[in-house]
Design an enzyme around this catalytic site. Structure first.
Site, short mmCIF file in Angstrom:
data_model
loop_
_atom_site.label_atom_id
_atom_site.label_comp_id
_atom_site.label_asym_id
_atom_site.label_seq_id
_atom_site.Cartn_x
_atom_site.Cartn_y
_atom_site.Cartn_z
N GLY A 1 7.37 -2.70 -2.41
CA GLY A 1 6.79 -1.36 -2.53
C GLY A 1 7.45 -0.56 -3.63
N CYS B 1 2.58 3.14 9.69
CA CYS B 1 2.82 4.49 9.18
C CYS B 1 3.22 5.43 10.32
CB CYS B 1 1.57 5.01 8.48
SG CYS B 1 1.78 6.69 7.90
N PRO C 1 0.85 -1.19 0.00
CA PRO C 1 0.00 0.00 0.00
C PRO C 1 0.89 1.24 0.00
CG PRO C 1 0.06 -0.99 2.20
CD PRO C 1 0.83 -1.90 1.29
N ASN D 1 8.47 -7.39 4.37
CA ASN D 1 8.49 -6.17 3.56
C ASN D 1 9.69 -5.32 3.96
OD1 ASN D 1 7.13 -3.01 4.02
ND2 ASN D 1 7.31 -3.83 1.96
N GLY D 2 10.16 -4.53 2.99
CA GLY D 2 11.22 -3.57 3.26
C GLY D 2 12.47 -3.84 2.45
N GLY D 3 12.75 -2.97 1.48
CA GLY D 3 14.02 -3.04 0.76
C GLY D 3 14.16 -4.22 -0.18
N HIS E 1 7.07 -5.02 8.04
CA HIS E 1 8.12 -4.17 7.49
C HIS E 1 9.30 -4.33 8.45
CE1 HIS E 1 9.30 0.13 5.92
NE2 HIS E 1 10.27 -0.74 5.83
C1 LIG Z 1 5.00 6.87 -1.42
C2 LIG Z 1 4.81 5.86 -0.34
C3 LIG Z 1 3.60 5.82 0.34
C4 LIG Z 1 3.37 4.85 1.34
N1 LIG Z 1 2.14 4.76 1.92
C5 LIG Z 1 1.87 3.72 2.77
C6 LIG Z 1 0.54 3.47 3.24
O1 LIG Z 1 -0.43 4.16 2.88
N2 LIG Z 1 0.37 2.43 4.10
C7 LIG Z 1 1.40 1.62 4.50
O2 LIG Z 1 1.20 0.69 5.27
N3 LIG Z 1 2.65 1.84 4.06
C8 LIG Z 1 2.90 2.86 3.19
N4 LIG Z 1 4.15 2.99 2.67
C9 LIG Z 1 5.21 2.04 3.06
C10 LIG Z 1 5.22 0.85 2.10
O3 LIG Z 1 4.02 0.13 2.13
C11 LIG Z 1 6.38 -0.10 2.47
O4 LIG Z 1 6.16 -0.60 3.76
C12 LIG Z 1 7.74 0.59 2.44
O5 LIG Z 1 7.88 1.41 1.28
C13 LIG Z 1 8.88 -0.43 2.48
O6 LIG Z 1 8.82 -1.30 1.38
P1 LIG Z 1 9.79 -1.10 0.08
O7 LIG Z 1 11.19 -0.98 0.62
O8 LIG Z 1 9.58 -2.33 -0.75
O9 LIG Z 1 9.35 0.16 -0.59
C14 LIG Z 1 4.40 3.95 1.68
C15 LIG Z 1 5.62 4.01 0.99
C16 LIG Z 1 5.82 4.92 -0.01
C17 LIG Z 1 7.13 4.92 -0.77
#
Ligand SMILES: Cc1cc2nc3c(=O)[nH]c(=O)nc-3n(C[C@H](O)[C@H](O)[C@H](O)COP(=O)(O)O)c2cc1C
Length: 333
Positions: free
Chosen positions: A229, A96, A13, A207-209, A167
């Protein structure tokens, strides 16, 4: 009873990013991924422009809605509304870290209040028949993730949560912006793996990175699912390999170009309803990778796609800048 969607590969998300246009586009690239809405607060579900906020295309399934909130009654009511609309899963945001979210006593600060999260989960479970899941961090601030994540997981699982998406870093609520909270607190994948080992029956996604599908496959040796993400959003061409590489199923389209052409009828339909072209194509600018014309495609959409009157033809013009033969070669590689 609705069947539970698989969490083997989820697209995270992301506020302002995973809107319904983005999700429609991602669904063209992978049939198997579980996709998530942006976070929607219970206040918005209950008192906002519900038709606009919660609309989704029937082609998006399986699609999970992410709620932000902490009041069990409001969560239950919101969950019921979303389930009635046809969402496949309710996910609660406990990750968040923004100030706005902390003021509302939800998001990552709820890591410190597992009992309240448990009440919310139990209330939602009593209200809907679809899965209720929680997306959390490994801890916040000075919590010891060894203890805090175990206590949190125990409570939400006892309340009936169907899966946990973790995460794999802390959120630091004081002093870091939400953006910084996505890369400064260090990742600790082992902590999530340990949680899985201690709770073999609990479905856990990490999740994460996670930067690419090879990394995703490595995580899948330790946990049930991965959630990607930024790498999925910024480089959507990766998604075209998800069904094949992670599910052993055929890709929905042989090439990014074919997927782009499948977006055209959607663009025509939406633009006719008054949607701006850029609202759709901004999610697709990264579709081509390492082929001649990829940058021209991006630039054409960024400059011409934002002009009044831009429509499907503008998108097709951008597509014409990408070299066909190179596109076919990439797909075959
Ligand atoms: C632009 C943006 C908006 C995000 N909005 C949400 C959100 O609405 N809800 C949520 O749980 N995490 C939100 N996240 C966090 C992501 O869901 C995810 O946990 C985080 O980016 C780490 O994953 P990644 O390293 O694969 O990006 C957001 C991340 C980004 C970059």
């Amino acid at each position: 009873m609705t069947s539970h969607p698989s969490h083997r590969f989820c697209i995270a998300p992301m506020m302002d990013w995973t809107d319904r246009h983005c999700r429609f586009f991602h669904r063209l690239l992978t049939r198997r991924a579980l996709i998530y809405t942006e976070m929607i607060t219970t206040g918005a579900v209950l008192h906002g422009d519900r038709a606009r906020l919660l609309a989704f295309d029937p082609g998006e399934h399986p699609v999970a809605v992410q709620l932000g909130g902490s009041d069990p009654a409001a969560l239950a009511q919101s969950a019921r509304i979303c389930a009635d609309l046809g969402y496949d899963e309710i996910n609660l945001n406990v990750g968040c870290p923004s100030d706005r979210v902390q003021d509302g006593r939800f998001g990552a600060c709820l890591m410190a209040e597992p009992a309240l999260v448990g009440e919310g989960v139990a209330a939602m479970k009593a209200a809907v028949r679809i899965p209720v899941t929680v997306k959390c961090r490994i801890g916040i601030d000075d919590q010891d993730p060894e203890a805090s994540l175990d206590a949190f997981a125990r409570t939400v699982v006892a309340a009936g949560a169907d899966a946990l998406i973790v995460h794999a870093r802390k959120a630091w609520l004081d002093g870091l912006s939400p953006r910084e909270n996505r890369h400064i607190p260090p990742l600790d994948y082992d902590r999530v793996y340990r949680l899985k080992r201690q709770n073999p029956a609990l479905e856990i996604a990490i999740n994460g990175g996670i930067a690419d599908l090879a990394a995703a496959a490595t995580h899948l040796r330790h946990v049930d699912g991965v959630m990607m993400g930024r790498a999925a959003y910024q480089d959507p061409w990766r998604l075209l390999a998800v069904d094949r590489e992670l599910f052993g199923a055929p890709a929905p389209f042989a090439t990014p170009r074919q997927a782009a052409l499948a977006l055209v009828p959607y663009i025509e339909r939406e633009v006719a309803r008054g949607t701006r072209l850029n609202a759709i194509t901004r999610h697709a600018v990264g579709l081509f990778h390492a082929v001649p014309g990829a940058r021209l495609f991006r630039r054409h959409l960024a400059t011409k796609g934002v002009k009044p009157g831009a429509g499907a033809q503008t998108f097709l013009d951008a597509l014409a800048l990408v070299r066909d033969d190179a596109d076919e070669r990439t797909a075959a590689a």
